[in-house]
Design a protein around this motif. Structure first.
Motif, PDB file in Angstrom:
ATOM      1  N   HIS A 373       0.786  -1.066  -0.022  1.00 15.93           N
ATOM      2  CA  HIS A 373      -0.094  -0.041   0.010  1.00 15.93           C
ATOM      3  C   HIS A 373       0.839   1.274  -0.046  1.00 15.93           C
ATOM      4  O   HIS A 373       1.706   1.513   1.087  1.00 15.93           O
ATOM      5  CB  HIS A 373      -0.971  -0.031   1.162  1.00 15.93           C
ATOM      6  CG  HIS A 373      -1.938   0.914   1.292  1.00 15.93           C
ATOM      7  ND1 HIS A 373      -2.026   1.919   2.546  1.00 15.93           N
ATOM      8  CD2 HIS A 373      -3.002   1.642   0.545  1.00 15.93           C
ATOM      9  CE1 HIS A 373      -3.084   2.692   2.414  1.00 15.93           C
ATOM     10  NE2 HIS A 373      -3.424   2.575   1.186  1.00 15.93           N
ATOM     11  N   ARG A 374       0.972   1.931  -0.990  1.00 13.42           N
ATOM     12  CA  ARG A 374       1.753   3.257  -1.272  1.00 13.42           C
ATOM     13  C   ARG A 374       3.093   2.853  -1.127  1.00 13.42           C
ATOM     14  O   ARG A 374       3.823   3.882  -0.582  1.00 13.42           O
ATOM     15  CB  ARG A 374       1.202   4.268  -0.652  1.00 13.42           C
ATOM     16  CG  ARG A 374      -0.407   4.736  -0.471  1.00 13.42           C
ATOM     17  CD  ARG A 374      -0.680   5.625   0.394  1.00 13.42           C
ATOM     18  NE  ARG A 374      -2.095   5.591   0.579  1.00 13.42           N
ATOM     19  CZ  ARG A 374      -2.712   6.299   1.727  1.00 13.42           C
ATOM     20  NH1 ARG A 374      -2.185   7.109   2.512  1.00 13.42           N
ATOM     21  NH2 ARG A 374      -4.126   6.186   1.707  1.00 13.42           N
ATOM     22  N   ASP A 402      -1.083   6.189  -5.913  1.00 11.03           N
ATOM     23  CA  ASP A 402      -1.805   7.155  -6.146  1.00 11.03           C
ATOM     24  C   ASP A 402      -1.491   8.110  -7.142  1.00 11.03           C
ATOM     25  O   ASP A 402      -0.191   8.668  -6.869  1.00 11.03           O
ATOM     26  CB  ASP A 402      -2.659   7.732  -4.968  1.00 11.03           C
ATOM     27  CG  ASP A 402      -2.805   6.738  -3.906  1.00 11.03           C
ATOM     28  OD1 ASP A 402      -4.135   6.337  -3.944  1.00 11.03           O
ATOM     29  OD2 ASP A 402      -1.736   6.541  -2.843  1.00 11.03           O
ATOM     30  N   VAL A 403      -2.061   8.707  -8.267  1.00  8.15           N
ATOM     31  CA  VAL A 403      -1.631   9.615  -9.106  1.00  8.15           C
ATOM     32  C   VAL A 403      -2.607  10.699  -9.043  1.00  8.15           C
ATOM     33  O   VAL A 403      -3.662  10.602  -9.058  1.00  8.15           O
ATOM     34  CB  VAL A 403      -1.355   8.964 -10.381  1.00  8.15           C
ATOM     35  CG1 VAL A 403      -0.242   7.968 -10.189  1.00  8.15           C
ATOM     36  CG2 VAL A 403      -2.481   8.227 -11.233  1.00  8.15           C
ATOM     37  N   GLN A 404      -2.108  11.906  -9.455  1.00  2.00           N
ATOM     38  CA  GLN A 404      -2.875  13.022  -9.792  1.00  2.00           C
ATOM     39  C   GLN A 404      -2.024  14.221 -10.678  1.00  2.00           C
ATOM     40  O   GLN A 404      -0.791  13.601 -10.729  1.00  2.00           O
ATOM     41  CB  GLN A 404      -3.439  13.672  -8.440  1.00  2.00           C
ATOM     42  CG  GLN A 404      -2.190  14.037  -7.445  1.00  2.00           C
ATOM     43  CD  GLN A 404      -2.913  14.589  -6.212  1.00  2.00           C
ATOM     44  OE1 GLN A 404      -3.613  15.587  -6.221  1.00  2.00           O
ATOM     45  NE2 GLN A 404      -2.822  13.822  -5.049  1.00  2.00           N
ATOM     46  N   GLU A 405      -2.551  15.143 -11.086  1.00  2.09           N
ATOM     47  CA  GLU A 405      -1.920  15.984 -11.880  1.00  2.09           C
ATOM     48  C   GLU A 405      -1.361  17.552 -10.990  1.00  2.09           C
ATOM     49  O   GLU A 405      -2.300  18.085 -10.156  1.00  2.09           O
ATOM     50  CB  GLU A 405      -2.747  16.472 -12.920  1.00  2.09           C
ATOM     51  CG  GLU A 405      -2.630  15.558 -14.203  1.00  2.09           C
ATOM     52  CD  GLU A 405      -3.389  16.067 -15.503  1.00  2.09           C
ATOM     53  OE1 GLU A 405      -2.752  16.693 -16.232  1.00  2.09           O
ATOM     54  OE2 GLU A 405      -4.664  15.708 -15.406  1.00  2.09           O
ATOM     55  N   THR A 406      -0.365  18.180 -11.373  1.00  2.00           N
ATOM     56  CA  THR A 406      -0.130  19.480 -10.712  1.00  2.00           C
ATOM     57  C   THR A 406      -0.591  20.481 -11.724  1.00  2.00           C
ATOM     58  O   THR A 406      -1.157  20.282 -12.817  1.00  2.00           O
ATOM     59  CB  THR A 406       1.421  19.450 -10.836  1.00  2.00           C
ATOM     60  OG1 THR A 406       2.099  19.332 -12.236  1.00  2.00           O
ATOM     61  CG2 THR A 406       2.191  18.335 -10.083  1.00  2.00           C
ATOM     62  N   LYS A 407      -0.313  21.589 -11.307  1.00  2.00           N
ATOM     63  CA  LYS A 407      -0.793  22.938 -12.171  1.00  2.00           C
ATOM     64  C   LYS A 407      -0.459  22.700 -13.600  1.00  2.00           C
ATOM     65  O   LYS A 407      -1.181  23.229 -14.520  1.00  2.00           O
ATOM     66  CB  LYS A 407      -0.352  24.013 -11.229  1.00  2.00           C
ATOM     67  CG  LYS A 407      -0.995  25.430 -12.062  1.00  2.00           C
ATOM     68  CD  LYS A 407      -0.490  26.650 -11.294  1.00  2.00           C
ATOM     69  CE  LYS A 407      -0.981  28.081 -11.958  1.00  2.00           C
ATOM     70  NZ  LYS A 407      -0.667  28.997 -11.264  1.00  2.00           N
ATOM     71  N   VAL A 410       1.722  17.969 -15.203  1.00  2.00           N
ATOM     72  CA  VAL A 410       2.616  16.764 -14.747  1.00  2.00           C
ATOM     73  C   VAL A 410       1.960  15.599 -13.802  1.00  2.00           C
ATOM     74  O   VAL A 410       1.330  16.070 -12.824  1.00  2.00           O
ATOM     75  CB  VAL A 410       3.925  17.002 -14.026  1.00  2.00           C
ATOM     76  CG1 VAL A 410       4.731  16.007 -13.780  1.00  2.00           C
ATOM     77  CG2 VAL A 410       4.761  18.163 -14.957  1.00  2.00           C
ATOM     78  N   VAL A 411       1.836  14.441 -14.325  1.00  2.00           N
ATOM     79  CA  VAL A 411       1.278  13.219 -13.281  1.00  2.00           C
ATOM     80  C   VAL A 411       2.253  12.918 -12.312  1.00  2.00           C
ATOM     81  O   VAL A 411       3.461  12.423 -12.697  1.00  2.00           O
ATOM     82  CB  VAL A 411       0.866  12.032 -14.317  1.00  2.00           C
ATOM     83  CG1 VAL A 411       0.135  11.062 -13.329  1.00  2.00           C
ATOM     84  CG2 VAL A 411       0.113  12.536 -15.562  1.00  2.00           C
ATOM     85  N   ILE A 412       1.959  13.183 -11.043  1.00  2.00           N
ATOM     86  CA  ILE A 412       2.760  12.720  -9.989  1.00  2.00           C
ATOM     87  C   ILE A 412       2.188  11.732  -9.024  1.00  2.00           C
ATOM     88  O   ILE A 412       0.989  11.338  -9.300  1.00  2.00           O
ATOM     89  CB  ILE A 412       2.972  14.128  -9.139  1.00  2.00           C
ATOM     90  CG1 ILE A 412       1.619  14.776  -8.715  1.00  2.00           C
ATOM     91  CG2 ILE A 412       3.864  15.085  -9.794  1.00  2.00           C
ATOM     92  CD1 ILE A 412       1.585  14.575  -7.070  1.00  2.00           C
ATOM     93  N   VAL A 413       3.106  11.215  -8.319  1.00  2.00           N
ATOM     94  CA  VAL A 413       2.335  10.144  -7.201  1.00  2.00           C
ATOM     95  C   VAL A 413       2.554  10.776  -6.023  1.00  2.00           C
ATOM     96  O   VAL A 413       3.431  10.714  -5.245  1.00  2.00           O
ATOM     97  CB  VAL A 413       3.432   8.867  -7.492  1.00  2.00           C
ATOM     98  CG1 VAL A 413       3.307   7.695  -6.628  1.00  2.00           C
ATOM     99  CG2 VAL A 413       3.663   8.529  -8.862  1.00  2.00           C
ATOM    100  N   CYS A 414       1.179  10.800  -5.450  1.00  2.00           N
ATOM    101  CA  CYS A 414       0.784  11.420  -4.349  1.00  2.00           C
ATOM    102  C   CYS A 414      -0.815  11.067  -3.961  1.00  2.00           C
ATOM    103  O   CYS A 414      -1.559  11.235  -4.896  1.00  2.00           O
ATOM    104  CB  CYS A 414       0.990  12.857  -4.454  1.00  2.00           C
ATOM    105  SG  CYS A 414       0.825  13.662  -2.517  1.00  2.00           S
ATOM    106  N   HIS A 415      -1.024  10.474  -2.776  1.00  2.00           N
ATOM    107  CA  HIS A 415      -2.314  10.465  -2.264  1.00  2.00           C
ATOM    108  C   HIS A 415      -3.265  11.554  -1.894  1.00  2.00           C
ATOM    109  O   HIS A 415      -4.237  11.639  -2.450  1.00  2.00           O
ATOM    110  CB  HIS A 415      -2.324   9.636  -1.094  1.00  2.00           C
ATOM    111  CG  HIS A 415      -3.643   9.116  -0.507  1.00  2.00           C
ATOM    112  ND1 HIS A 415      -4.332   9.906   0.427  1.00  2.00           N
ATOM    113  CD2 HIS A 415      -4.553   8.180  -1.002  1.00  2.00           C
ATOM    114  CE1 HIS A 415      -5.496   9.259   0.635  1.00  2.00           C
ATOM    115  NE2 HIS A 415      -5.557   8.082  -0.181  1.00  2.00           N
ATOM    116  N   ASP A 416      -2.598  12.520  -1.109  1.00  2.00           N
ATOM    117  CA  ASP A 416      -3.434  13.528  -0.607  1.00  2.00           C
ATOM    118  C   ASP A 416      -3.368  14.739  -1.655  1.00  2.00           C
ATOM    119  O   ASP A 416      -2.483  14.873  -2.421  1.00  2.00           O
ATOM    120  CB  ASP A 416      -2.680  14.322   0.744  1.00  2.00           C
ATOM    121  CG  ASP A 416      -2.792  13.267   1.809  1.00  2.00           C
ATOM    122  OD1 ASP A 416      -3.195  12.158   1.523  1.00  2.00           O
ATOM    123  OD2 ASP A 416      -2.199  13.797   3.014  1.00  2.00           O
TER     124      ASP A 416
END
Length: 617
Positions: A373-374, A402-407, A410-416
């Protein structure tokens, strides 16, 4: 009564002595070319296994896709096997196995014939002679010769089939259920008796056809009376030989287990010792089964050749002539082309199977998988490159991130969605660029003494994980994530990791986008609860469910629809044991070593060599 018992014992000892003598003579006859033939048999068995395994995986994937299943388990395997695609798959596999068995028999019988005729051959000559004579005499009807050989292989390897099946899901749960019901036992036992009679009745058919150059019809006619006349000697010899093969497997397994336990005990980290021993046990047993089966086929072919020439008498003259012409420029060209083709095949298998991650993909018949997990967040900051690398080193089958995008996209790996918990900053990830994000230390929450660690990109994680473990990617939405699904799919395709990555999300819209972009990717829907008919969804391959909502009924309903169940987050032995009993497909945990101990064993022992060895036995 006592005299009868003594007489029976003398007869048994006499047959045992004769069987041992026959085995000794068979091996002595094969000794002339034994090195070349053993090496050739091992090489051929490797290619046999690769061809059958690769074809099995390909056909199974196609059949599952046609029938709408994501994978097989004890709940749906029975229905799947009676579908037309599954029947077609089994027929193709059977015909392929018969062809490979036919060629293997031609090579082995030809090699043993040369040995008995006192002709020393190179490995190349044995192979080319077997192939040439086999192809010269081949007609589709002649494939009948392979049927008793194939049936014989099934019989002599029943013990090893049993061992393998009880180590691989869904057979490990399906077979006990199958054998517990009389309605299934009777047909299985009847089938085994039938192929046993068939294999013994036609025991010498291939020998008459190949070694005696009989026609197929005459070979079948000659085999039956020869077997009847020498039935007791034939049965005692082959039974003793295969009992010795089983004993060989037990001895080799014990020796290898002692070596592994000693190495693990002295060199493995203390918290991984039990998990490593238990994890290696299944792999070791299956590898040894393959090796001993390979040797068993070799020994049985030697015994068959010896018995044939021993009992056939003047019916067959022992003589040997190479069935292929000496080297010519054209033959050398064909041989070079064959070697190049074989090399290309091996390269493709290694590239697509290992480097490209196909063998790391979740297979329809895979056992319970353990995903970290992570990353290994108990030893390094979550979702960091360090945590992911440690997770792979800690016997994890896969890593959940977990992945999401920055401003700036860029696809980054972060949960929160913010840096408050992990870096102590009240900053939303969607409001900063990646260059700005890299300035913040995410080891803040983990340890103040830890060295600086930044948030990695998905591309960096893929470079690290490629070819090493499965990657379970969760798509998380924020205000900058308009095209997150497209970017993640693009990176997976760019790195050619379609077989090595699965995508999950609690946002169904993301999953629909991914399916439109690449329908072949494995998709999972994250559920915080498990209520209703959620499992009846053709697009979804698995459901990721909070462990408190997972029970036997939940898993059984999903499995009946051909869907897998991933349970999160399991961090106690009691919960891992409950998930194991519920037969979930993937356990997502922060402690992979502990989870693996539960999967392979009920209780933990101390770390002494004797205790560790007992775990494997």
């Amino acid at each position: 009564m006592e005299q009868h018992t003594k007489k029976h014992a003398r007869h048994s000892f006499y047959h045992l002595k004769n069987a041992l003598g026959g085995l000794k003579i068979a091996m002595r006859g094969a000794f002339l070319n034994i090195k070349s033939m053993l090496a050739l048999q091992i090489i051929y068995s490797i290619f046999y296994t690769l061809i059958e395994y690769s074809l099995f995986q390909l056909l199974l994937s196609i059949a599952l896709k046609i029938d709408g299943y994501s994978f097989l388990n004890s709940a749906n395997i029975g229905r799947f096997l009676i579908t037309p695609p599954a029947i077609a798959m089994l027929l193709i596999l059977f015909l392929t196995a018969c062809m490979l068995t036919y060629l293997n028999a031609c090579i082995l019988l030809g090699g043993f014939q040369a040995s008995l005729a006192k002709q020393k051959l190179r490995m190349k000559d044995i192979f080319l002679h077997g192939c040439a004579k086999g192809f010269q005499r081949f007609h589709f009807k002649q494939l009948y010769v392979a049927l008793p050989l194939f049936a014989y292989q099934i019989l002599i390897n029943l013990f090893f089939f049993y061992e393998i099946c009880f180590r691989i899901n869904p057979y490990s749960t399906f077979l006990p259920m199958l054998f517990s019901k009389l309605i299934y036992c009777i047909p299985i036992i009847t089938f085994l008796i039938f192929i046993g009679i068939f294999a013994v009745r036609e025991f010498f058919c291939a020998c008459y056809w190949y070694l005696g150059d009989f026609g197929l019809k005459n070979a079948k006619k000659a085999s039956v009376p020869l077997v009847k006349k020498n039935l007791r000697a034939v049965l005692s010899d082959i039974v003793l030989l295969n009992l010795l093969v089983v004993v060989l497997w037990f001895i080799l397994r014990l020796l290898c287990q002692i070596i592994i336990v000693v190495v693990v005990n002295f060199f493995a980290p203390a918290d991984l010792k039990v998990a490593m021993v238990l994890s290696f046990n299944n792999t070791l047993s299956i590898a040894l089964i393959w090796f001993v089966t390979c040797i068993g086929v070799f020994l049985n072919a030697a015994m068959m050749t010896h018995l044939f020439y021993r009992f056939s008498g003047n019916d067959v003259i022992l003589e040997f002539h190479l069935s292929y012409a000496p080297d010519t420029p054209l033959r050398r060209i064909f041989r070079a082309c064959g070697l190049v083709a074989a090399g290309v095949g091996v390269f493709c298998f290694l590239y697509y199977g290992i480097y490209n991650g196909a063998l790391l993909a979740e297979r329809p018949l895979s056992p319970v998988q353990i995903y970290c997990h992570r990353g290994l967040s108990s030893e390094a900051p979550e979702n960091s490159l360090e945590a992911i690398d440690l997770a792979i080193s800690s016997l994890s089958d896969g890593v959940e991130i977990d992945v999401q995008e920055t401003k700036d996209g860029v696809v980054i790996v972060c949960h929160d969605s913010s840096l408050k918990r992990i870096a102590g900053k009240k900053i939303n990830i969607a409001d900063v660029t990646y260059e700005e994000l890299k300035q913040y230390d995410i080891s803040y929450y983990f340890s103040k003494d830890h060295e600086f660690i930044y948030i990695p990109t998905l591309e960096e994680v893929m470079s690290l994980v490629k070819g090493r473990a499965h990657l379970l990617i969760e798509l998380k939405r924020n205000s900058a994530s308009a095209d997150l699904a497209a970017k993640v799919v693009g990176l997976i395709e760019q790195y050619e990791m379609e077989y090595q990555c699965s995508i999950q999300s609690a946002d169904y819209a993301y999953l629909r986008q991914v399916n439109e972009l690449n329908p072949d990717l494995t998709l999972g829907y994250i559920l915080t609860t498990a209520i209703g008919n959620y499992y009846k969804n053709d697009m979804i391959d698995f459901f990721c469910v909070r462990s408190m909502f997972v029970n036997n009924t939940t898993v059984a309903k999903a499995h009946a629809q051909g869907k897998a169940v991933y349970a999160w987050t399991i961090n106690t032995r009691a919960e891992a044991e409950r998930m194991k009993n519920a037969q979930v497909d993937v356990i997502i945990t922060d402690y992979p070593a502990k989870a693996r101990e539960v999967i392979y064993r009920d209780e933990r022992s101390s770390y002494s060599i004797i205790k560790l060895l007992r775990l494997m036995l």
